[in-house]
Design a protein around this motif. Structure first.
Motif, short mmCIF file in Angstrom:
data_model
loop_
_atom_site.label_atom_id
_atom_site.label_comp_id
_atom_site.label_asym_id
_atom_site.label_seq_id
_atom_site.Cartn_x
_atom_site.Cartn_y
_atom_site.Cartn_z
N ALA A 1 0.85 -1.18 0.21
CA ALA A 1 -0.44 0.24 0.42
C ALA A 1 0.92 1.08 0.35
CB ALA A 1 -0.79 -0.09 1.23
N TYR A 2 1.95 1.69 1.24
CA TYR A 2 2.80 2.49 0.60
C TYR A 2 3.29 2.08 -0.23
CZ TYR A 2 2.96 3.00 5.64
OH TYR A 2 2.22 3.27 7.32
N ASP A 3 4.29 1.31 -1.36
CA ASP A 3 4.59 1.53 -2.87
C ASP A 3 3.40 2.26 -3.87
OD1 ASP A 3 7.28 0.82 -2.00
OD2 ASP A 3 6.61 -1.30 -2.68
N ARG A 4 1.91 1.82 -3.41
CA ARG A 4 1.10 2.23 -4.85
C ARG A 4 0.70 3.75 -4.25
NH1 ARG A 4 -2.18 -1.52 -3.65
NH2 ARG A 4 -1.47 -2.61 -5.17
N GLU A 5 0.35 3.51 -2.53
CA GLU A 5 0.45 5.33 -2.57
C GLU A 5 1.54 6.19 -3.12
OE1 GLU A 5 -0.41 7.35 1.87
OE2 GLU A 5 1.54 6.74 1.34
N LEU A 6 2.85 6.38 -2.81
CA LEU A 6 3.46 6.71 -3.66
C LEU A 6 4.05 7.03 -4.83
CD1 LEU A 6 6.46 6.16 -0.87
CD2 LEU A 6 5.19 8.11 -0.90
N ARG A 7 3.40 5.55 -5.47
CA ARG A 7 3.62 6.09 -7.46
C ARG A 7 2.34 6.55 -7.81
NH1 ARG A 7 4.30 0.25 -6.31
NH2 ARG A 7 7.05 -0.06 -6.78
N ASP A 8 1.29 7.06 -7.31
CA ASP A 8 0.37 7.08 -7.46
C ASP A 8 0.27 9.12 -7.26
OD1 ASP A 8 -1.18 5.43 -8.24
OD2 ASP A 8 -2.97 4.90 -6.83
N TRP A 9 1.17 9.12 -5.75
CA TRP A 9 1.26 10.55 -5.28
C TRP A 9 2.39 11.40 -6.78
CZ3 TRP A 9 5.88 12.95 -2.98
CH2 TRP A 9 5.09 14.26 -2.49
N VAL A 10 2.90 11.43 -6.31
CA VAL A 10 4.46 11.09 -7.45
C VAL A 10 3.86 11.47 -8.86
CG1 VAL A 10 6.68 10.51 -8.75
CG2 VAL A 10 6.36 9.94 -6.28
N ALA A 11 3.14 10.20 -9.37
CA ALA A 11 2.05 10.96 -10.72
C ALA A 11 1.02 11.87 -11.25
CB ALA A 11 1.62 9.46 -11.07
N ALA A 12 0.38 11.70 -9.56
CA ALA A 12 -0.40 13.10 -9.66
C ALA A 12 0.28 14.56 -9.01
CB ALA A 12 -1.47 13.46 -8.70
N ALA A 13 1.38 14.55 -7.96
CA ALA A 13 2.38 15.41 -7.60
C ALA A 13 2.91 15.91 -9.29
CB ALA A 13 3.69 15.12 -6.86
N ARG A 14 3.81 15.22 -10.62
CA ARG A 14 3.95 15.86 -11.97
C ARG A 14 3.17 16.89 -12.00
NH1 ARG A 14 8.59 14.61 -13.12
NH2 ARG A 14 8.69 14.33 -15.24
N GLU A 15 1.26 16.49 -12.35
CA GLU A 15 0.60 17.04 -12.36
C GLU A 15 0.29 18.40 -11.97
OE1 GLU A 15 -2.30 14.36 -14.90
OE2 GLU A 15 -0.17 13.20 -15.49
N GLY A 16 0.65 18.34 -10.81
CA GLY A 16 -0.04 19.36 -10.27
C GLY A 16 -1.66 19.21 -9.75
N ARG A 17 -2.05 17.69 -9.46
CA ARG A 17 -3.11 17.93 -8.71
C ARG A 17 -2.98 16.51 -7.48
NH1 ARG A 17 -5.62 13.88 -11.56
NH2 ARG A 17 -3.73 12.43 -12.73
N VAL A 18 -4.32 16.45 -6.88
CA VAL A 18 -4.65 15.13 -5.76
C VAL A 18 -5.10 14.61 -6.42
CG1 VAL A 18 -4.83 14.76 -3.28
CG2 VAL A 18 -3.95 16.95 -4.17
N THR A 19 -4.85 13.10 -6.18
CA THR A 19 -5.60 11.67 -6.57
C THR A 19 -6.75 11.19 -4.95
OG1 THR A 19 -4.02 10.73 -7.04
CG2 THR A 19 -5.00 11.62 -8.65
N GLY A 20 -5.19 11.45 -4.69
CA GLY A 20 -5.38 10.71 -2.77
C GLY A 20 -6.63 11.05 -1.76
N PRO A 21 -6.36 10.77 -1.11
CA PRO A 21 -7.21 11.78 0.46
C PRO A 21 -6.81 13.13 0.66
CG PRO A 21 -5.92 9.87 1.89
CD PRO A 21 -6.09 9.23 0.32
N ASP A 22 -7.59 13.88 0.28
CA ASP A 22 -7.63 15.27 0.58
C ASP A 22 -7.46 15.95 1.91
OD1 ASP A 22 -9.99 15.79 1.32
OD2 ASP A 22 -10.29 16.69 -1.50
N ALA A 23 -7.12 17.30 1.64
CA ALA A 23 -7.44 18.29 3.04
C ALA A 23 -8.34 17.87 3.71
CB ALA A 23 -6.62 19.55 2.98
N TRP A 24 -9.59 18.21 2.78
CA TRP A 24 -10.92 17.71 3.79
C TRP A 24 -11.14 16.25 4.91
CZ3 TRP A 24 -14.83 20.89 5.53
CH2 TRP A 24 -16.16 19.82 5.86
N ASP A 25 -10.21 14.85 4.01
CA ASP A 25 -10.34 14.13 4.37
C ASP A 25 -9.15 14.08 5.95
OD1 ASP A 25 -11.69 13.02 2.66
OD2 ASP A 25 -10.53 13.14 1.46
#
Length: 339
Positions: free
Chosen positions: A280-304
């Protein structure tokens, strides 16, 4: 932004060092370019074998390092709010380990700062959303295979609690993961908390109320119970069962090989959350890196992050007062889509 996402990691303790290791050896598309930790030796151990990492004592200095495109906040809880606000001031995507802030007021200040920017840059480190079992359970519930979900039964056990762990931290630090998982699985906000006090375990340090049993009520009428036991002694266990109108689904019971040998059956139990949720940690980081490169948030956000902090605060008040305690959530800003 360069070919690789340049990441500053704030905090080189257990969780920060794990993130540094994963980015350096397991996660593509990023590299650690700066680390901030007041303990120089700890930072050097965490970055051993990595080239070109600038080490700093202060977070602000790390954020100003050349090549920083994004930030991971893994510093002590009390420092999270200031670190996230500093990242937002610089327009940097940030992955913040829970909690977003030590209290709901601090989390609301982060929401206000991000709302003023007009775009979401903050993701919370609720890694259970990336666990294969939890994702399968979410798919089952969303598909309606169990009918309407009536209850969630959750178990969260640790081998032992770290020094200085308090009865309130069982909720604010440990059960915060169940809070987010329940909100995500059900797509409902938690509206009230009741906390019960079983007889403390003989393994628990003096004065620590361990275990605890919590009951969450949700806006959709579901009930969520949580057993939290942070000095169970035998291993790290996380389980969840969803009970619906037409059936049930359970996850978390297949973490190690089951051996049948010499007249007995035996199953290995993970000793640490980093082991239990490694994928899960690996998948979380991979998804975050991909989204961060595009300036997006795809996981749990600040409201969460804010919602989890608000529910945890209500849980601590319920534990201390011994009464059912409503959760007081602020209005949800339009920047944050409904679950």
């Amino acid at each position: 932004m360069g070919e690789l996402l340049g990441v500053a990691v704030l905090g080189a303790g257990h969780m920060g060092a794990d993130h540094i290791r994963r980015i350096g050896r397991r996660v593509g598309g990023a590299r650690v370019v700066a680390v901030a930790d007041p303990d120089r030796e700890r930072a050097e151990r965490a970055t051993a074998g990595l080239d070109g990492v600038a080490l700093h004592a202060e977070p602000e200095a790390a954020l100003e390092s050349p090549g920083v495109d994004a930030v991971i906040v893994a510093s002590p809880d009390r420092l999270h709010e200031a670190a996230v606000l500093a990242a937002l001031e610089r327009g940097l995507p940030v992955l913040c380990e829970k909690p977003l802030a030590p209290d709901p007021a601090g989390a609301l200040r982060v929401l206000a700062a991000e709302t003023a920017l007009g775009r979401r840059l903050v993701q919370l480190g609720f890694m259970r959303r990336y666990d294969a079992g939890y994702r399968r359970l979410k798919e089952v519930l969303d598909a309606g295979r169990l009918g309407r979900t009536l209850m969630l039964h959750c178990v969260h056990r640790n081998v032992s609690s770290p020094p200085g762990f308090t009865s309130a931290m069982l909720i604010s630090s440990s059960v915060s993961h169940e809070i987010d998982a329940a909100r995500w699985l059900l797509g409902q906000e938690i509206t009230a908390v009741t906390a019960l006090r079983p007889t403390p375990s003989g393994r628990a340090p003096d004065g620590l109320q361990d275990p605890q049993f919590l009951l969450f009520e949700t806006a959709g009428g579901a009930l969520v119970d949580v057993e939290i036991f942070v000095n169970c002694g035998f291993g790290y266990q996380v389980r969840c069962e969803a009970v619906g109108e037409r059936g049930s689904a359970r996850i978390g019971e297949d973490q190690g090989p089951r051996l049948t040998v010499d007249g007995e059956a035996r199953e290995d139990v993970p000793q640490d959350y980093v082991v239990r949720f490694a994928d899960a940690y690996d998948r979380e980081l991979r998804d975050w890196v991909a989204a961060a490169r595009e300036g997006r948030v795809t996981g749990p956000d600040a409201w969460d992050g804010y919602a989890a902090t608000a529910v945890a605060e209500a849980g601590v008040r319920a534990l201390e007062a011994g009464v059912r305690t409503p959760v007081d959530l602020a209005p949800r800003p339009a920047l944050y889509p409904d679950a």
